[in-house]
Enzyme design. Structure first.
Site, PDB file in Angstrom:
ATOM      1  CG  ASN A 124       1.349   1.433  -5.960  1.00 39.05           C
ATOM      2  OD1 ASN A 124       0.794   0.644  -5.193  1.00 39.05           O
ATOM      3  ND2 ASN A 124       0.980   2.695  -6.059  1.00 39.05           N
ATOM      4  CG  HIS A 179       0.358  -4.437  -2.109  1.00 34.31           C
ATOM      5  ND1 HIS A 179       0.311  -5.274  -3.198  1.00 34.31           N
ATOM      6  CD2 HIS A 179      -0.929  -4.012  -1.922  1.00 34.31           C
ATOM      7  CE1 HIS A 179      -0.920  -5.361  -3.649  1.00 34.31           C
ATOM      8  NE2 HIS A 179      -1.690  -4.596  -2.902  1.00 34.31           N
ATOM      9  CG  HIS A 180      -1.822  -0.322  -3.005  1.00 37.41           C
ATOM     10  ND1 HIS A 180      -1.269  -0.738  -4.194  1.00 37.41           N
ATOM     11  CD2 HIS A 180      -2.971  -1.047  -2.851  1.00 37.41           C
ATOM     12  CE1 HIS A 180      -2.036  -1.677  -4.735  1.00 37.41           C
ATOM     13  NE2 HIS A 180      -3.081  -1.872  -3.932  1.00 37.41           N
ATOM     14  CB  ALA A 181       1.328   2.353   2.535  1.00 35.80           C
ATOM     15  CG  HIS A 204       2.049  -2.807  -9.576  1.00 37.46           C
ATOM     16  ND1 HIS A 204       3.236  -3.464  -9.320  1.00 37.46           N
ATOM     17  CD2 HIS A 204       2.355  -1.485  -9.671  1.00 37.46           C
ATOM     18  CE1 HIS A 204       4.212  -2.570  -9.264  1.00 37.46           C
ATOM     19  NE2 HIS A 204       3.706  -1.372  -9.469  1.00 37.46           N
TER      20      HIS A 204
END
Length: 231
Positions: A84, A38-40, A82
């Site tokens: 992002n 979920h950060h890529a 989070h």
């Protein structure tokens, strides 16, 4: 790099695709032990994440006609960090609802991606299970009931033993968290694929196993969780 990092993450993306396809066709809930990157973002890798598997999966499902661009999609993110990358990927897509419960005192701290979250649950560092679960349950009650598909980033870096998450949940708390998630999805008849997310402690694997075992008992067809595991 290709053999040890890129190829395994591509398999993680493939697992998300497989779980989503099966969830859409059966109306059931599947579990990919990997994925949840979920950060890529489209333009760069970040935070141990090279490919945004949810974004790629959504794009491919629309391209293949398994989803319509107008279908409402839900992303639930219970990783300690989070999401992002997901927020950036779907920044301008109002058909995607983001629920994100995270440690507000750690990476990533980008305000513009946090602002994209529809149902934010920012928590202070050191939050324990009782508070986490209460806040999360309250957030789940805000969801609608007409989502075509849900993705759940079920990170175990919320555990007390995890050095990166900064939260203080037990394995029992993680199990209850996933129970809350599955019950909320079943209540709304929302097919879903649960994803691995982050988890960097020796207790991570045991927590995932305990959670899958507990959640399989809530499903009318326990083969769903087992079949996802087999892949």
């Amino acid at each position: 790099m290709d053999r040890k990092i890129l190829t395994p993450m591509r398999w993680g993306v493939a697992g998300t695709m497989l779980g989503a396809e099966k969830a859409l066709s059966s109306g059931d809930i599947y579990w990919n032990l990997s994925g949840g990157y979920h950060h890529a973002m489209q333009q760069n890798m970040e935070g141990f994440c090279i490919y945004n598997d949810i974004g790629i999966c959504h794009q491919q499902l629309v391209k293949r006609g398994l989803l319509s661009p107008e279908d409402k999609i839900l992303i639930i993110d219970t990783d300690a960090h989070h999401g992002n990358g997901n927020a950036y990927t779907f920044m301008d897509n109002d058909r995607v609802t983001l629920l994100d419960v995270y440690n507000a005192g750690i990476y990533p701290t980008s305000g513009y991606t946090r602002d994209r979250v529809d149902i934010p649950v920012p928590l202070p560092p050191g939050t324990e299970g009782e508070t986490y679960l209460q806040r999360y349950n309250d957030a789940l009650e805000k969801l609608d009931g007409d989502y075509r598909l849900a993705f759940v980033v079920a990170g175990t870096d919320v555990l007390t033993s995890d050095k990166l998450g900064g939260l203080c949940l037990t394995t029992e708390d993680v199990v209850e968290r996933e129970r809350l998630t599955v019950r909320a999805l079943k209540k709304r008849s929302t097919p879903a694929v649960l994803l691995g997310g982050g988890g960097y402690s020796r207790d991570s694997a045991g927590s995932v196993i305990a959670a899958i075992s507990a959640c399989s008992e809530l499903l009318p067809s326990p083969h769903a969780a087992r079949e996802a595991l087999s892949h």
